[in-house]
Design an enzyme around this catalytic site. Structure first.
Site, short mmCIF file in Angstrom:
data_model
loop_
_atom_site.label_atom_id
_atom_site.label_comp_id
_atom_site.label_asym_id
_atom_site.label_seq_id
_atom_site.Cartn_x
_atom_site.Cartn_y
_atom_site.Cartn_z
N ARG A 28 0.82 -1.22 0.00
CA ARG A 28 0.00 0.00 0.00
C ARG A 28 0.85 1.27 0.00
NH1 ARG A 28 -5.54 -0.83 2.25
NH2 ARG A 28 -6.10 -2.78 1.25
N ARG A 32 -3.37 6.55 1.41
CA ARG A 32 -3.86 7.75 2.13
C ARG A 32 -2.87 8.42 3.06
NH1 ARG A 32 -9.21 5.02 4.19
NH2 ARG A 32 -7.69 3.34 4.12
N ARG A 41 -6.95 11.60 -5.30
CA ARG A 41 -8.21 10.90 -5.06
C ARG A 41 -9.37 11.89 -5.10
NH1 ARG A 41 -10.82 7.91 0.10
NH2 ARG A 41 -12.54 7.17 -1.10
N ASP A 78 -6.95 -2.54 -7.14
CA ASP A 78 -7.47 -3.19 -5.93
C ASP A 78 -7.71 -4.66 -6.23
OD1 ASP A 78 -8.48 -2.22 -3.14
OD2 ASP A 78 -9.83 -3.81 -3.77
N TYR A 155 -15.15 -11.71 0.12
CA TYR A 155 -15.79 -10.42 -0.16
C TYR A 155 -17.08 -10.58 -0.97
CZ TYR A 155 -11.85 -7.80 1.72
OH TYR A 155 -10.90 -7.26 2.57
O1 CP3 Z 1 0.17 -1.64 -2.45
C1 CP3 Z 1 -0.19 -0.73 -3.23
O2 CP3 Z 1 0.26 0.44 -3.16
C2 CP3 Z 1 -1.16 -1.07 -4.35
C3 CP3 Z 1 -2.51 -0.78 -4.12
C4 CP3 Z 1 -3.45 -1.71 -3.39
C5 CP3 Z 1 -4.68 -1.25 -2.89
N1 CP3 Z 1 -5.39 -2.32 -2.45
C6 CP3 Z 1 -5.12 0.14 -2.90
C7 CP3 Z 1 -6.18 0.55 -1.98
C8 CP3 Z 1 -3.39 -3.09 -3.16
C9 CP3 Z 1 -2.27 -4.07 -3.44
C10 CP3 Z 1 -4.65 -3.45 -2.57
C11 CP3 Z 1 -5.00 -4.83 -2.23
C12 CP3 Z 1 -6.18 -5.08 -1.39
N2 CP3 Z 1 -7.42 -4.48 -1.45
C13 CP3 Z 1 -6.26 -6.09 -0.41
C14 CP3 Z 1 -5.17 -7.09 -0.13
C15 CP3 Z 1 -4.07 -6.47 0.60
C16 CP3 Z 1 -4.28 -6.43 2.03
O3 CP3 Z 1 -4.27 -5.31 2.57
O4 CP3 Z 1 -4.37 -7.51 2.64
C17 CP3 Z 1 -7.55 -6.04 0.17
C18 CP3 Z 1 -8.06 -6.94 1.27
C19 CP3 Z 1 -8.27 -5.04 -0.53
C20 CP3 Z 1 -9.69 -4.67 -0.32
C21 CP3 Z 1 -9.78 -3.29 0.11
N3 CP3 Z 1 -9.60 -2.21 -0.71
C22 CP3 Z 1 -10.03 -2.81 1.42
C23 CP3 Z 1 -10.26 -3.70 2.62
C24 CP3 Z 1 -10.01 -1.42 1.34
C25 CP3 Z 1 -10.33 -0.43 2.44
C26 CP3 Z 1 -9.07 -0.22 3.18
C27 CP3 Z 1 -9.13 0.94 4.08
O5 CP3 Z 1 -8.07 1.16 4.71
O6 CP3 Z 1 -10.16 1.63 4.19
C28 CP3 Z 1 -9.70 -1.05 0.02
C29 CP3 Z 1 -9.52 0.29 -0.50
C30 CP3 Z 1 -8.13 0.65 -0.90
N4 CP3 Z 1 -7.36 -0.10 -1.75
C31 CP3 Z 1 -7.41 1.83 -0.54
C32 CP3 Z 1 -6.19 1.78 -1.24
C33 CP3 Z 1 -5.10 2.82 -1.27
C34 CP3 Z 1 -7.92 2.96 0.32
C35 CP3 Z 1 -8.63 3.83 -0.67
C36 CP3 Z 1 -8.98 5.20 -0.21
O7 CP3 Z 1 -9.70 5.34 0.79
O8 CP3 Z 1 -8.55 6.11 -0.93
#
Ligand code: CP3
Length: 357
Positions: A28, A32, A41, A78, A155
Site C-alpha cells: 500500500r 492515504r 483521489r 485493488d 468479499y
Molecule cells: O500496495 C499498493 O500500493 C497497491 C494498491 C493496493 C490497494 N489495495 C489500494 C487501496 C493493493 C495491493 C490493494 C489490495 C487489497 N485491497 C487487499 C489485499 C491487501 C491487504 O491489505 O491484505 C484487500 C483486502 C483489498 C480490499 C480493500 N480495498 C479494502 C479492505 C479497502 C479499504 C481499506 C481501508 O483502509 O479503508 C480497500 C480500498 C483501498 N485499496 C485503498 C487503497 C489505497 C484505500 C482507498 C482510499 O480510501 O482512498
C-alpha cells in the site's frame, strides 16, 4: 526486461540471486498516508474512479517513487476489480470499507457469473500497467497483483468487508461444492487476469490471501492454498525470455509455511507474527522471503524504526533472498517521513549482509 532495468534488486532477490543491498517496497505504498494521494483521489472523485482512470492510477503509482528510493512500483488498483468486472458493483464506503451492490448467495449466482476478459472489462488495469511501464522507463520493476480465490470469495459472499465471515463459513459447511465451484471460477479468472498483467508489462506478481488465516488447517489447504497453487502452476511459464517471479502472501500463515512453499511460487510474504530467521531455517533455499515489519512500528521514533529494521535484517542474516517489506499494508496514520527513514535504513544497514567473499 529485467536485464534492462536500472535497478533490478527486487527481481534478483526474489530469484535468490546476489544483490548489493536488500530491496525494499511497502504494501500500500501508494495510499492515504500521502497528502498527494489524497489530492489525486479528490480529483478522481472516488476510489473506484481513481482505479479505473489509467492516467490517475499511473499518477498515484508513481507518487511514492518520487519521494523514496524504493526498489519496486506496485500497480495502483485493488483486489476487488475482478468481482466488480463480474458485475457485483464495487463501492468504497467511507469508514466502512469496500461494499458490493450485489453479493453471492447460492449456486445459481455462481453459475451465472461471467468470466471477465482482461482486455475488455479490466482493460483499465492493463492500460494503467502499460502507462506505468512507460513512465518508469526501466528504473525499477513493476509488480502486478490479484487477490487469492478464497479472499475474493469472502468479499463476494459477505458483500464486502467482514469481521465474523459467517456467510462464507456457512457456505463452506453447508454447501462446500458450491464454494468450490466459485473458487474454481475465480481461479480461472485470476489466471487470465495475471497472464494479461504480465503481457501488459508486470515484471513480478503478488497474490494477496488476506483472509486465508481465518481458516482451520484442512480448510486452508483445500479452500485457499489448493487454488493458489493451481494459479502458480499456470503462471510458471508465462514469460517470454525472463522469469516473472510470483509472491504468495497469506496473512496469519506462520504454521503453514512449509506447505505454502510447496506451491510453485518464487517467494512468500510473511507477517510480523513470524520470526524471519526461523522461517528461513524452516524452508531452506526453496523460495525467497518478503517481510516482515509490523506497520505500527512506523509510528515510533526514528531510532525504534532503525532498530527494528536492523533486527529483521540480522534475523534473516547474510545472503540474498530477502525483500524487505511490512507484514501488511501501511496505515493512513503514518507520517510520510517515517517511510523515508525505513527505506534508507534498509539500504544502508543491509550492505554488510551482501558482501561477497
Ligand atoms: O500496495 C499498493 O500500493 C497497491 C494498491 C493496493 C490497494 N489495495 C489500494 C487501496 C493493493 C495491493 C490493494 C489490495 C487489497 N485491497 C487487499 C489485499 C491487501 C491487504 O491489505 O491484505 C484487500 C483486502 C483489498 C480490499 C480493500 N480495498 C479494502 C479492505 C479497502 C479499504 C481499506 C481501508 O483502509 O479503508 C480497500 C480500498 C483501498 N485499496 C485503498 C487503497 C489505497 C484505500 C482507498 C482510499 O480510501 O482512498
Amino acid at each position: 526486461m529485467p536485464e534492462q532495468l536500472k535497478n533490478n534488486r527486487l527481481i534478483k532477490a526474489l530469484l535468490r540471486e546476489p544483490v548489493d543491498m536488500t530491496p525494499v517496497w511497502i504494501m500500500r505504498q501508494a495510499g492515504r498516508y500521502l497528502p498527494e494521494y489524497r489530492e489525486t483521489r479528490k480529483k478522481a472523485g472516488d476510489f473506484v474512479t481513481l482505479c479505473q482512470t489509467p492516467e490517475l492510477a499511473c499518477e498515484v503509482t508513481m507518487q511514492p517513487l518520487h519521494r523514496y528510493p524504493l526498489d519496486a512500483a506496485i500497480i495502483f488498483s485493488d483486489i476487488l476489480t475482478i468481482p466488480d468486472a463480474m458485475g457485483l458493483g464495487l463501492k468504497l464506503v467511507e469508514s466502512v470499507g469496500p461494499r458490493f451492490e450485489r453479493s453471492i448467495t447460492n449456486s445459481n449466482d455462481i453459475k451465472n457469473l461471467p468470466l471477465p476478459d482482461p482486455e475488455q472489462e479490466l482493460k483499465y488495469v492493463m492500460d494503467s500497467i502499460r502507462l506505468v511501464r512507460r513512465e518508469l522507463n526501466g528504473d525499477v520493476p513493476l509488480i502486478g497483483f490479484s487477490g487469492s480465490p478464497w479472499t475474493l470469495a469472502t468479499y463476494m459472499i459477505e458483500g464486502g468487508s467482514s469481521r465474523e465471515f459467517s456467510k462464507v463459513k456457512g457456505m463452506l459447511e453447508a454447501e462446500p461444492a458450491s464454494l468450490h465451484l466459485l473458487l474454481k471460477h475465480l481461479s480461472d479468472s485470476i489466471t487470465l487476469y495475471l497472464k494479461a498483467q504480465i503481457n501488459a508489462g508486470a515484471q513480478a506478481i503478488m497474490i494477496f490471501d488476506t483472509w486465508g488465516g481465518i481458516l482451520k488447517t484442512p480448510n486452508y489447504m483445500n479452500f485457499s492454498l489448493y487454488y493458489m497453487k493451481i494459479i502458480c502452476e499456470h503462471l510458471k511459464n508465462e514469460h517470454s525470455e525472463v522469469k516473472v517471479p510470483v509472491i504468495l502472501f497469506t496473512k496469519g500463515a506462520d504454521k503453514w509455511i512449509e506447505k505454502i512453499v510447496e506451491a510453485d511460487c518464487d517467494a512468500i510474504s510473511i507477517d510480523w507474527n513470524s520470526n524471519i530467521g526461523q522461517v528461513r531455517e524452516r524452508i531452506g533455499k526453496r523460495v525467497a522471503i518478503q517481510g516482515n515489519m509490523e506497520p505500527r512500528i512506523l509510528k515510533e521514533s526514528e531510532k525504534k524504526i532503525v532498530d527494528e529494521v536492523e533486527s529483521i535484517l540480522r534475523s534473516y542474516g547474510s545472503g540474498s533472498g530477502h525483500v524487505f517489506n511490512l507484514g501488511h499494508g501501511i496505515t493512513p496514520d503514518i507520517e510520510p517521513d517515517k517511510v523515508g527513514i525505513l527505506v534508507d535504513a534498509v539500504h544502508n544497514l543491509s550492505r554488510q549482509y551482501h558482501k561477497t567473499k
